[in-house]
Design an enzyme around this catalytic site. Structure first.
Site, PDB file in Angstrom:
ATOM      1  N   VAL A 161      27.722  -4.630  -3.267  1.00  0.00           N
ATOM      2  CA  VAL A 161      27.638  -5.611  -2.180  1.00  0.00           C
ATOM      3  C   VAL A 161      27.985  -5.001  -0.828  1.00  0.00           C
ATOM      4  O   VAL A 161      27.915  -5.699   0.194  1.00  0.00           O
ATOM      5  CB  VAL A 161      28.572  -6.804  -2.456  1.00  0.00           C
ATOM      6  CG1 VAL A 161      28.099  -7.587  -3.662  1.00  0.00           C
ATOM      7  CG2 VAL A 161      30.020  -6.344  -2.658  1.00  0.00           C
ATOM      8  N   GLY A 162      28.344  -3.738  -0.789  1.00  0.00           N
ATOM      9  CA  GLY A 162      28.673  -3.110   0.490  1.00  0.00           C
ATOM     10  C   GLY A 162      28.819  -1.622   0.366  1.00  0.00           C
ATOM     11  O   GLY A 162      29.118  -1.086  -0.712  1.00  0.00           O
ATOM     12  N   LYS A 163      28.573  -0.919   1.470  1.00  0.00           N
ATOM     13  CA  LYS A 163      28.710   0.533   1.500  1.00  0.00           C
ATOM     14  C   LYS A 163      29.125   0.948   2.893  1.00  0.00           C
ATOM     15  O   LYS A 163      28.546   0.501   3.880  1.00  0.00           O
ATOM     16  CB  LYS A 163      27.398   1.213   1.109  1.00  0.00           C
ATOM     17  CG  LYS A 163      27.494   2.740   1.054  1.00  0.00           C
ATOM     18  CD  LYS A 163      26.181   3.354   0.608  1.00  0.00           C
ATOM     19  CE  LYS A 163      26.291   4.872   0.518  1.00  0.00           C
ATOM     20  NZ  LYS A 163      25.017   5.492   0.103  1.00  0.00           N
ATOM     21  N   GLY A 218      31.858   3.996   5.306  1.00  0.00           N
ATOM     22  CA  GLY A 218      32.365   5.358   5.409  1.00  0.00           C
ATOM     23  C   GLY A 218      33.449   5.667   4.408  1.00  0.00           C
ATOM     24  O   GLY A 218      33.723   6.836   4.122  1.00  0.00           O
ATOM     25  N   PHE A 219      34.118   4.638   3.879  1.00  0.00           N
ATOM     26  CA  PHE A 219      35.217   4.880   2.966  1.00  0.00           C
ATOM     27  C   PHE A 219      34.837   4.682   1.502  1.00  0.00           C
ATOM     28  O   PHE A 219      35.657   4.891   0.633  1.00  0.00           O
ATOM     29  CB  PHE A 219      36.395   3.971   3.313  1.00  0.00           C
ATOM     30  CG  PHE A 219      36.934   4.209   4.694  1.00  0.00           C
ATOM     31  CD1 PHE A 219      37.366   5.473   5.060  1.00  0.00           C
ATOM     32  CD2 PHE A 219      36.974   3.192   5.617  1.00  0.00           C
ATOM     33  CE1 PHE A 219      37.867   5.694   6.324  1.00  0.00           C
ATOM     34  CE2 PHE A 219      37.472   3.420   6.884  1.00  0.00           C
ATOM     35  CZ  PHE A 219      37.910   4.677   7.249  1.00  0.00           C
ATOM     36  N   GLY A 220      33.668   4.230   1.207  1.00  0.00           N
ATOM     37  CA  GLY A 220      33.275   4.047  -0.182  1.00  0.00           C
ATOM     38  C   GLY A 220      32.341   2.871  -0.359  1.00  0.00           C
ATOM     39  O   GLY A 220      31.884   2.256   0.604  1.00  0.00           O
ATOM     40  N   VAL A 237      31.419  -0.904  -2.363  1.00  0.00           N
ATOM     41  CA  VAL A 237      32.072  -2.117  -2.842  1.00  0.00           C
ATOM     42  C   VAL A 237      31.151  -2.790  -3.860  1.00  0.00           C
ATOM     43  O   VAL A 237      29.952  -2.952  -3.615  1.00  0.00           O
ATOM     44  CB  VAL A 237      32.387  -3.095  -1.696  1.00  0.00           C
ATOM     45  CG1 VAL A 237      33.111  -4.323  -2.228  1.00  0.00           C
ATOM     46  CG2 VAL A 237      33.229  -2.405  -0.624  1.00  0.00           C
ATOM     47  N   LYS A 246      36.459  -1.762  -4.545  1.00  0.00           N
ATOM     48  CA  LYS A 246      36.068  -0.722  -3.593  1.00  0.00           C
ATOM     49  C   LYS A 246      36.413   0.632  -4.193  1.00  0.00           C
ATOM     50  O   LYS A 246      37.574   0.909  -4.526  1.00  0.00           O
ATOM     51  CB  LYS A 246      36.793  -0.911  -2.260  1.00  0.00           C
ATOM     52  CG  LYS A 246      36.244  -0.002  -1.149  1.00  0.00           C
ATOM     53  CD  LYS A 246      36.733  -0.463   0.221  1.00  0.00           C
ATOM     54  CE  LYS A 246      35.994   0.297   1.327  1.00  0.00           C
ATOM     55  NZ  LYS A 246      36.357  -0.180   2.673  1.00  0.00           N
ATOM     56  N   ASP A 275      42.146  -1.247  11.935  1.00  0.00           N
ATOM     57  CA  ASP A 275      40.682  -1.151  11.812  1.00  0.00           C
ATOM     58  C   ASP A 275      40.063  -2.546  11.872  1.00  0.00           C
ATOM     59  O   ASP A 275      39.273  -2.934  11.015  1.00  0.00           O
ATOM     60  CB  ASP A 275      40.295  -0.445  10.520  1.00  0.00           C
ATOM     61  CG  ASP A 275      38.850   0.067  10.546  1.00  0.00           C
ATOM     62  OD1 ASP A 275      38.310   0.254  11.660  1.00  0.00           O
ATOM     63  OD2 ASP A 275      38.269   0.269   9.477  1.00  0.00           O
TER      64      ASP A 275
END
Length: 663
Positions: free
Chosen positions: A347-349, A351-353, A355, A369, A465
């Site tokens: 469901v998400g991508k 810079g940190f990985g 999801v 994540k 952030d």
């Protein structure tokens, strides 16, 4: 009337006596451990309940009878029904065996006068005698020329003589195939036998152990047994050997004088039959070697699968994590919850990985994540902070449920937000949008969450952030602040030592390069976030004309030109309050003041947004207003962004710009 009642009473008594006699003429033995039998010759009951009539000794016979005789009244209708399971087991597989098994109805249990071999331990010298009063149903495994029998193993009906009045090759009618199937009497396998006599017709049926009683009998013969039987008769079995020998067994037996009273054999409880020696030793040395090889291969495969599964679900655990046990998820549970981290569940991508959406037992939806890392330094502090975040309680924070550690990988587990992240609804490239009422409500939610982090917890929590992609929307479109991968904790009133700049380009306060993070840097990022939500654009858009590239500077210039409302998101249409939009835009500029001491604290920001406190007047040309000084990628590199001192582990500080903004 009295006479009628007397007659009814007499009839009932007679009926009860008849039923009682019928009850006495029935029994069932699923094995013969407790059977009331009379046996002679070499017949015996083996341990386990198997009735053995003969063994591998030549010219022997064995008999076994039910001890109690049955009264067959010649003046009444004579009937009986029996079902038994037997087995003829030759000494070696495929060898001839002798001679056979007989179900016998006899006026006496003493058959010692009978001969062995072809006479089956029932008859003698082959002569017929009407005075024998004897019926035998034979399963004969040996062909006898003297008795003019079928030239192969057969089933026969014998009356007072070893010469059958009717015989047939052993077979059974298949109810499913609608045809006869042959049976090998000397296979060593159990065979079911039914003998039914209803007073005028004698039926004999056979079937293998696994087959139900056939619809059609093997033999059916009309006969009047009342003319043959005496008033007291015994039922039992006989078997014999001659030159040929075999082990002959009866496994179970049910008998009744009436069809409706016949009790069913429980085939699952019958004792097992010893196999022929040839079948016991059927495995040849090469075959044994092949079996051993296959076993070794199977074991190797099982070990490989076990090793693979162990590696597949392997985790990194250290002793200091025991105190965080309730917050630690097993990798196996997360792997199953996300269906193996399949692409369809991503469901998400950023810079940190990546999801992934997952579902735990009891239908609890989670977001997982996955973060790559190769550093152990600072991991203990980070896990402690993860657990601390998990203990924070505020309705506008995304609940952080726990974590999981693997070699080179860290997984953070939080509650799943069904409406995704806020950035999906803000920018013109997206097909989704939000009303002004929804946007101002979300801004108030996130301001409340930040105020709680800064002042409402035991330690000050710096998010570091804040941006639209880190704001999640629950099922009712309430704003939830999430992604605490770069969060930092410190005690209230403590002086923060300088740390490397962290955050996302466009949201980072200018003093980060010299003074490090503080609650003021969170306020600055929130100010950019206020403008981002109101204007519906990203903080930095290099493809735009120079005067519009930086959101903070552009909004400030538009205010100076008395066109502040023109910076609003055009997708808002006319459904908004001008005064409220202007207040939010001005508050965004106040929060992004280049001078940290001139920025409000988050508690004040909450009051401004809720209109509990009027926004202070400040000059357009006041110090720091609209003085946007972006922290460039080069500047970040020059101060060593990838290394965090006195903070969490380094894997969370690499800044990645995706499509012009940090996701």
């Amino acid at each position: 009337m009295v006479c009628k009642l007397y007659l009814v009473f007499i009839f009932s008594c007679v009926h009860l006596i008849f039923l009682s006699s019928q009850q006495e003429t029935r029994f069932v033995y699923n094995g013969f451990d407790q059977a009331d039998l009379y046996s002679n010759g070499i017949a015996r009951v083996l341990p386990g309940g198997l009735l053995q009539l003969t063994n591998a000794t030549d010219f022997q016979m064995g008999h076994a009878f039910f001890k109690q005789p049955f009264d067959f009244d010649p003046s009444s209708s004579l009937s009986f029904y029996t079902h038994f399971v037997c087995a003829l087991v030759p000494p070696t597989l495929g060898a001839d065996g002798g001679s056979g098994i007989v179900f016998v109805v006899s006026p006496s249990m003493d058959l010692s006068h009978a001969d062995t071999g072809q006479f089956l331990g029932v008859f003698s010298n082959g002569t017929s005698s009407s005075s024998s009063h004897l019926l035998a149903i034979e399963l004969d495994a040996v062909y006898s020329i003297a008795l003019d029998e079928l030239k192969s193993p057969h089933v026969g009906i014998d009356v007072n003589s070893p010469i059958s009045v009717e015989s047939a090759l052993p077979s059974y009618f298949s109810n499913t195939l609608r045809k006869n199937e042959s049976i090998n009497l000397l296979s060593g396998k159990p065979i079911q036998v039914w003998v039914d006599y209803d007073g005028s017709l004698l039926n004999v049926s056979l079937a293998p152990m696994e087959v139900q009683k056939p619809n059609l009998p093997l033999m059916s013969r009309a006969m009047n047994l009342s003319e043959i039987f005496q008033e007291k008769m015994y039922v039992g079995f006989s078997a014999s050997t001659g030159n040929l020998v075999s082990n002959q067994y009866v496994l179970g037996w049910s008998f009744s004088g009436g069809k409706e009273l016949l009790q069913t054999l429980d085939l699952s409880k019958l004792p097992p039959v010893p196999l022929p020696s040839g079948e016991r030793n059927i495995l040849s040395p090469p075959l044994i070697g092949l079996v051993i090889l296959l076993v070794i291969l199977v074991l190797m495969v099982l070990v490989g699968v076990y090793w693979y599964r162990g590696k597949k679900y392997s985790e990194v655990k250290e002793s200091w994590e025991k105190e965080y046990g309730p917050h630690r998820f097993s990798y196996k549970s997360l792997y199953k919850a996300t269906n193996g981290f399949c692409k369809d569940g991503r469901v998400g991508k950023g810079g940190f990985g990546e999801v992934y959406k997952g579902t735990l037992p009891l239908s609890r939806h989670i977001a997982v994540k996955r973060l790559s890392h190769d550093a152990e330094q600072g991991m203990k502090q980070f896990v402690a902070e993860v657990v601390t975040m998990g203990n924070l309680e505020h309705r506008n924070l995304v609940p952080l449920l726990g974590y999981c550690r693997r070699k080179g990988e860290l997984l953070l587990v939080s509650e799943y937000m069904p409406n995704g992240s806020l950035d999906q609804y803000l920018f013109p490239s997206q097909n989704l949008s939000l009303t002004w009422l929804q946007r101002i409500s979300i801004l108030k939610d996130i301001a409340s969450a930040l105020s709680y982090l800064h002042t409402g917890t035991k330690q000050v929590v710096l998010h570091r952030d804040i941006k639209a992609s880190n704001v999640m929307l629950d099922s009712e479109f309430n704003g939830r602040l999430g992604d605490f991968g770069m969060a930092k904790f410190h005690n209230h009133g403590a002086n923060l030592s300088a740390t490397a700049a962290v955050g996302t380009i466009g949201y980072m306060a200018p003093e980060l390069t010299t003074m490090g993070t503080s609650t003021k840097t969170d306020v600055y990022a929130f100010g950019v976030f206020l403008l981002e939500v109101t204007c519906g654009r990203r903080p930095v858009e290099p493809e735009l004309p120079a005067e519009k590239q930086y959101l903070v500077k552009w909004v400030s210039e538009c205010w100076k030109q008395a066109s502040l409302l023109e910076t609003r998101d055009p997708r808002l249409g006319r459904d908004f309050t001008s005064e409220e939009v202007e207040m939010v835009l001005k508050l965004g500029l106040l929060c992004t003041n280049a001078m940290p001491e001139s920025r409000p604290v988050m508690r004040q920001v909450v009051q401004f947004l809720n209109r509990d406190l009027p926004l202070p007047e400040f000059l357009l040309d006041g110090p720091g207003i609209g003085a946007f000084m972006p922290v460039s990628m080069e500047a970040s590199s020059s101060i060593g962004v990838p290394i965090l001192r006195n903070s969490s582990i380094s894997l969370f500080v690499t800044h990645t710009i995706l499509d012009g903004h940090g996701r």
